[in-house]
Design a protein around this motif. Structure first.
Motif, PDB file in Angstrom:
ATOM      1  N   GLY A 148      16.164  56.954 -13.104  1.00  0.00           N
ATOM      2  CA  GLY A 148      16.877  56.881 -12.209  1.00  0.00           C
ATOM      3  C   GLY A 148      17.499  57.994 -11.479  1.00  0.00           C
ATOM      4  N   GLY A 149      18.350  59.087 -12.046  1.00  0.00           N
ATOM      5  CA  GLY A 149      18.781  59.616 -12.306  1.00  0.00           C
ATOM      6  C   GLY A 149      19.475  60.175 -10.384  1.00  0.00           C
ATOM      7  N   PRO A 150      18.313  60.942  -9.671  1.00  0.00           N
ATOM      8  CA  PRO A 150      18.894  60.869  -8.786  1.00  0.00           C
ATOM      9  C   PRO A 150      19.205  59.950  -7.860  1.00  0.00           C
ATOM     10  N   ALA A 151      18.740  58.723  -7.576  1.00  0.00           N
ATOM     11  CA  ALA A 151      19.588  57.908  -6.444  1.00  0.00           C
ATOM     12  C   ALA A 151      21.426  57.397  -7.523  1.00  0.00           C
ATOM     13  N   LYS A 152      21.061  58.000  -8.997  1.00  0.00           N
ATOM     14  CA  LYS A 152      22.206  57.273  -9.430  1.00  0.00           C
ATOM     15  C   LYS A 152      23.771  58.343  -9.075  1.00  0.00           C
ATOM     16  N   VAL A 153      23.041  59.596  -9.324  1.00  0.00           N
ATOM     17  CA  VAL A 153      24.037  60.692  -8.725  1.00  0.00           C
ATOM     18  C   VAL A 153      23.953  60.442  -7.301  1.00  0.00           C
ATOM     19  N   ALA A 154      23.637  60.294  -6.362  1.00  0.00           N
ATOM     20  CA  ALA A 154      23.974  59.487  -4.898  1.00  0.00           C
ATOM     21  C   ALA A 154      24.926  58.367  -4.874  1.00  0.00           C
ATOM     22  N   MET A 184      16.380  62.747  -4.017  1.00  0.00           N
ATOM     23  CA  MET A 184      15.466  61.292  -4.472  1.00  0.00           C
ATOM     24  C   MET A 184      14.283  61.273  -4.199  1.00  0.00           C
ATOM     25  N   LYS A 185      13.524  61.684  -3.052  1.00  0.00           N
ATOM     26  CA  LYS A 185      12.535  61.465  -1.973  1.00  0.00           C
ATOM     27  C   LYS A 185      12.052  62.380  -3.642  1.00  0.00           C
ATOM     28  N   ARG A 186      12.017  63.937  -4.438  1.00  0.00           N
ATOM     29  CA  ARG A 186      11.137  64.370  -5.160  1.00  0.00           C
ATOM     30  C   ARG A 186      11.398  63.956  -6.553  1.00  0.00           C
ATOM     31  N   PHE A 187      11.905  63.223  -6.509  1.00  0.00           N
ATOM     32  CA  PHE A 187      11.695  62.550  -8.017  1.00  0.00           C
ATOM     33  C   PHE A 187      11.005  60.626  -7.538  1.00  0.00           C
ATOM     34  N   GLY A 188      10.401  60.858  -6.659  1.00  0.00           N
ATOM     35  CA  GLY A 188       9.581  59.604  -6.946  1.00  0.00           C
ATOM     36  C   GLY A 188      10.367  58.143  -5.779  1.00  0.00           C
ATOM     37  N   TYR A 189      11.521  58.416  -5.161  1.00  0.00           N
ATOM     38  CA  TYR A 189      11.909  57.721  -4.388  1.00  0.00           C
ATOM     39  C   TYR A 189      10.957  57.410  -2.837  1.00  0.00           C
ATOM     40  N   SER A 190      10.828  56.486  -2.244  1.00  0.00           N
ATOM     41  CA  SER A 190      10.300  56.616  -1.178  1.00  0.00           C
ATOM     42  C   SER A 190      11.653  56.895  -0.493  1.00  0.00           C
ATOM     43  N   GLY A 191      11.488  57.057   0.945  1.00  0.00           N
ATOM     44  CA  GLY A 191      12.547  57.722   1.981  1.00  0.00           C
ATOM     45  C   GLY A 191      12.695  56.387   1.923  1.00  0.00           C
ATOM     46  N   VAL A 192      12.272  55.232   2.314  1.00  0.00           N
ATOM     47  CA  VAL A 192      13.386  53.960   2.371  1.00  0.00           C
ATOM     48  C   VAL A 192      14.479  54.359   1.970  1.00  0.00           C
ATOM     49  N   PHE A 193      14.122  53.797   0.467  1.00  0.00           N
ATOM     50  CA  PHE A 193      14.957  53.585  -0.406  1.00  0.00           C
ATOM     51  C   PHE A 193      16.310  54.743  -0.845  1.00  0.00           C
ATOM     52  N   ALA A 194      15.634  56.111  -0.523  1.00  0.00           N
ATOM     53  CA  ALA A 194      16.236  56.870  -0.212  1.00  0.00           C
ATOM     54  C   ALA A 194      17.659  56.848   0.487  1.00  0.00           C
ATOM     55  N   GLY A 195      16.908  56.929   1.076  1.00  0.00           N
ATOM     56  CA  GLY A 195      17.665  56.754   2.309  1.00  0.00           C
ATOM     57  C   GLY A 195      18.978  55.280   2.005  1.00  0.00           C
TER      58      GLY A 195
END
Length: 692
Positions: A228-234, A263-274
């Motif tokens: 889940g790295g991209p979201a942790k980066v956020a 985040m969206k590019r690595f599989g997270y939904s737009g809702v969760f990424a936002g």
């Protein structure tokens, strides 16, 4: 693209759906240079303090009105390409009337309490301009609320019930709102004209110096390749950005441009990424050392050093971002989301070695704030250091060689020493003079012109970034001044006490609801100012420590920007994520669960905010908070080491709740339930499922 042809467009940081029309040609140049003049005025006053306090506040509001009417149209959906003639008139009038306190300062002091007809006319015009200017920036809700307080003050004797008061003459109302320091020019405006503006400039300069890129590189290099790295980066990059930029919605619109698509590019939904970006960005307002504008207002309101506010916020801020990080980790486990490849991630240590000097202004700011210096002093010195770094970093040719040599730094230190000790200048004054000298010198070396444009654009960014905060501070002065005149705040506090009685939990819940309801239409600053005046005294009366009671309303004012139905941070994120605003808001409330839990824990155990108790007390409540937030996160995401069913989620929620309520037996019950839940879930998930 030069400033002469580049469109000037800003996004309202408190309402991201509203922006100004693009300005081109001579109008763009005029607004650009007015913004620069505004910043120069603020910096000069911060360093040299040549003006009396009331004059500074009046001129600060004058510049705010000037830029507001030039940048924001009468209709919020206007797509006009230029500035209408009537906005030029309103802008010029607002700015010209700002000199009234300057020109007639002595006369106004002599006739204090007895305003002339001219005083009243000017007061009515300026009050009307502030209300209209604020409406253009933030919509109808807050201006309408504050505007209704004026007839309330005049006709109070005709009102029913607890709202009734003796009533005041029109002259008395205008006298309080305009001629004194209780209304438009009250404490919020003073803080906006000094501390807040300076730290906005500090953040703008650091952004220009490349701090956002450094934070992103550090976050990507440390956690980008993990699950889940991209979201942790956020979470990490937004948390780091919070150290220099206290505006949550602004953080969404800056770091979110990078993190949400990642985040969206690595599989997270737009809702969760936002939702992740909105939650992490809002936490910037509680992240020391800079925090948000409210922290400076709080320090002035309660008469405590800013450093005490920042120290009290350390552990709650860590819990908040730790909670967001935990929720991201659980979501990644539930959906089996992998991180980025190591080849895609920059080397964090290499990024630090390459741009280590960007840490110098932030380190200096932290040192000065936490060693007894005023925020004004610390902000000025930090801003000066950042400007010097920009000159050194972005220069080319001979300038770069000159500015980055050790001899230059030694010479700079010697000049500063001479200015301070032999020219009888303060450190911040010497810093400003050094910047001026360096900027002048850049005219004579290669790359100097581009550097000057870079610095000036940072100044313009700071001026435009201060509009939403400054106009909100001036506007809520109406509410504060009339509340003090009529005693409304005391009446509301007595009403809450009458309903809650001795039940602290009920008083906390009522205060939380009031903060969130107000937050559905108000930015964080007026939300805090209103609730701190009306609800915080209730908590203080019930034995809650001063800082904790104000931090309680501060936190829920912030959480209102994540809570439906308005949720401004989620609204900003939705424009980037291209997904439902309401879905993002509901998901953000789950991710930001610590923001709803920690304030209650701090009230029951003030040691969490280092207000009383020993270090053992602080460590104990911190342990409870970590376990509680961890259990709530698992229950909310329906995942720990494996999926959670409904009985498990309810049990985990109950265990977490027991750890929050500090009754005699609840801690023991909460710890026992937590151990039982973790042991059961571990045992259940370690047994592989039988094939069907």
């Amino acid at each position: 693209m030069s400033s002469e042809t580049k469109p000037i467009r800003i996004i309202d940081k408190e309402n991201p759906t509203h922006g100004t029309a693009a300005l081109l040609g001579w109008q763009a140049r005029v607004v650009f240079y007015i913004a620069i003049a505004f910043t120069f005025f603020q910096v000069a006053n911060a360093a040299f303090s040549p003006l009396p306090s009331i004059v500074l506040r009046s001129m600060h509001v004058a510049f705010l009105l000037l830029l507001t009417f030039l940048l924001f149209r009468f209709r919020r959906d206007s797509d006009a390409k230029g500035i209408p003639w009537y906005d030029w008139v309103l802008a010029g009038s607002g700015f010209a009337l700002g000199f009234y306190h300057w020109v007639f300062e002595a006369d106004l002091i002599l006739r204090a309490g007895e305003p002339t007809m001219a005083d009243l006319v000017v007061g009515v015009i300026v009050t009307g301009l502030v209300i209209e200017g604020a409406r253009r920036i933030m919509g109808w809700e807050l201006p309408l609320l504050c505007g209704l307080f004026i007839p309330y003050a005049i006709w109070g004797r005709s009102l029913p019930g607890f709202m009734q008061h003796r009533g005041f003459d029109f002259e008395q109302v205008i006298d309080v709102l305009y001629l004194g320091t209780e209304g438009l020019y009250g404490t919020p405006t003073f803080v906006s004209a000094t501390f807040i503006f300076l730290f906005i400039l500090f953040g703008a300069l650091l952004e220009r110096a490349g701090m956002i890129q450094l934070f992103n590189d550090i976050a990507l290099g440390t956690v980008g390749h993990h699950k889940g790295g991209p979201a942790k980066v956020a979470v990490i990059s937004s948390g780091l950005m919070g150290t220099i930029n206290g505006s949550g919605v602004a953080n969404v619109l800056t770091t979110g441009q990078f993190t949400i698509p990642l985040m969206k590019r690595f599989g997270y939904s737009g809702v969760f990424a936002g939702a992740v970006e909105a939650t992490a960005s809002m936490g910037g307002q509680i992240m020391p050392p800079v925090m948000g504008a409210v922290a400076f207002i709080m320090a002035e309101t309660i008469g405590q050093p800013y450093s005490e506010i920042a120290i009290a916020a350390i552990f709650p801020a860590l819990l908040y971002f730790g909670s967001a990080f935990w929720m991201v980790h659980l979501e990644a486990g539930r959906r089996n989301l992998v991180g980025m490849s190591k080849e895609e991630c920059p080397n964090a240590w290499a990024a630090i070695k390459r741009q280590w000097y960007l840490i110098i202004p932030l380190a200096a700011l932290v040192y000065l704030l936490f060693t007894g210096f005023t925020p004004l002093f610390a902000g000025t010195v930090g801003m000066a250091l950042t400007a010097i770094l920009i000159l050194g970093q972005h220069a080319t040719g001979a300038t770069k060689v000159l500015l980055l040599r050790v001899l230059f730094w030694i010479t700079l230190g010697l000049i500063a020493f001479v200015l301070v000790h032999f020219a009888n200048l303060r450190v911040e004054q010497a810093s400003i003079l050094l910047i001026i000298v360096l900027v002048i010198l850049t005219w004579f070396v290669k790359g100097g012109r581009q550097l000057q444009v870079l610095i000036l654009e940072s100044f313009a960014d700071a001026a435009k970034g201060a509009l939403g905060v400054g106009m909100a501070c001036a506007l809520v002065g109406i509410l504060i001044g009339i509340s003090q005149m009529t005693g409304l705040a005391n009446d509301i506090a007595r009403g809450i006490l009458a309903v809650a009685g001795d039940n602290l939990l009920l008083a906390l819940i009522m205060t939380m609801i009031a903060c969130i309801i107000l937050g559905t239409g108000l930015p964080t600053i007026p939300n805090y100012i209103i609730t701190s005046a009306m609800a915080a005294p209730v908590l203080l009366e019930m034995g809650v420590p001063l800082i904790v009671s104000h931090m309680f309303v501060f936190y829920f004012g912030i959480m209102a920007d994540l809570t439906p139905p308005v949720a401004l941070a989620a609204l900003a994120a939705s424009s980037i994520a291209k997904d439902s605003h309401m879905k993002i808001a509901f998901t953000a409330t789950k991710i930001g669960v610590a923001g709803y839990v920690v304030p209650f824990m701090a009230v029951y155990t003030p040691a969490l905010m280092l207000q009383g108790g020993t270090w053992f007390d602080t460590a104990y409540v911190l342990l409870k908070a970590v376990i509680s937030v961890g259990l709530w996160g698992a229950a909310a995401s329906a995942w720990l080491w494996g999926p959670l069913n409904w009985p498990e989620r309810l049990f985990a929620t109950a265990a977490a709740f027991m750890l929050v309520v500090a009754a005699p037996i609840t801690d023991e019950v909460g710890f026992a339930m937590s151990v039982a839940f973790i042991a059961w879930h571990w045992w259940r998930t370690r047994i592989p499922a039988k094939p069907a």
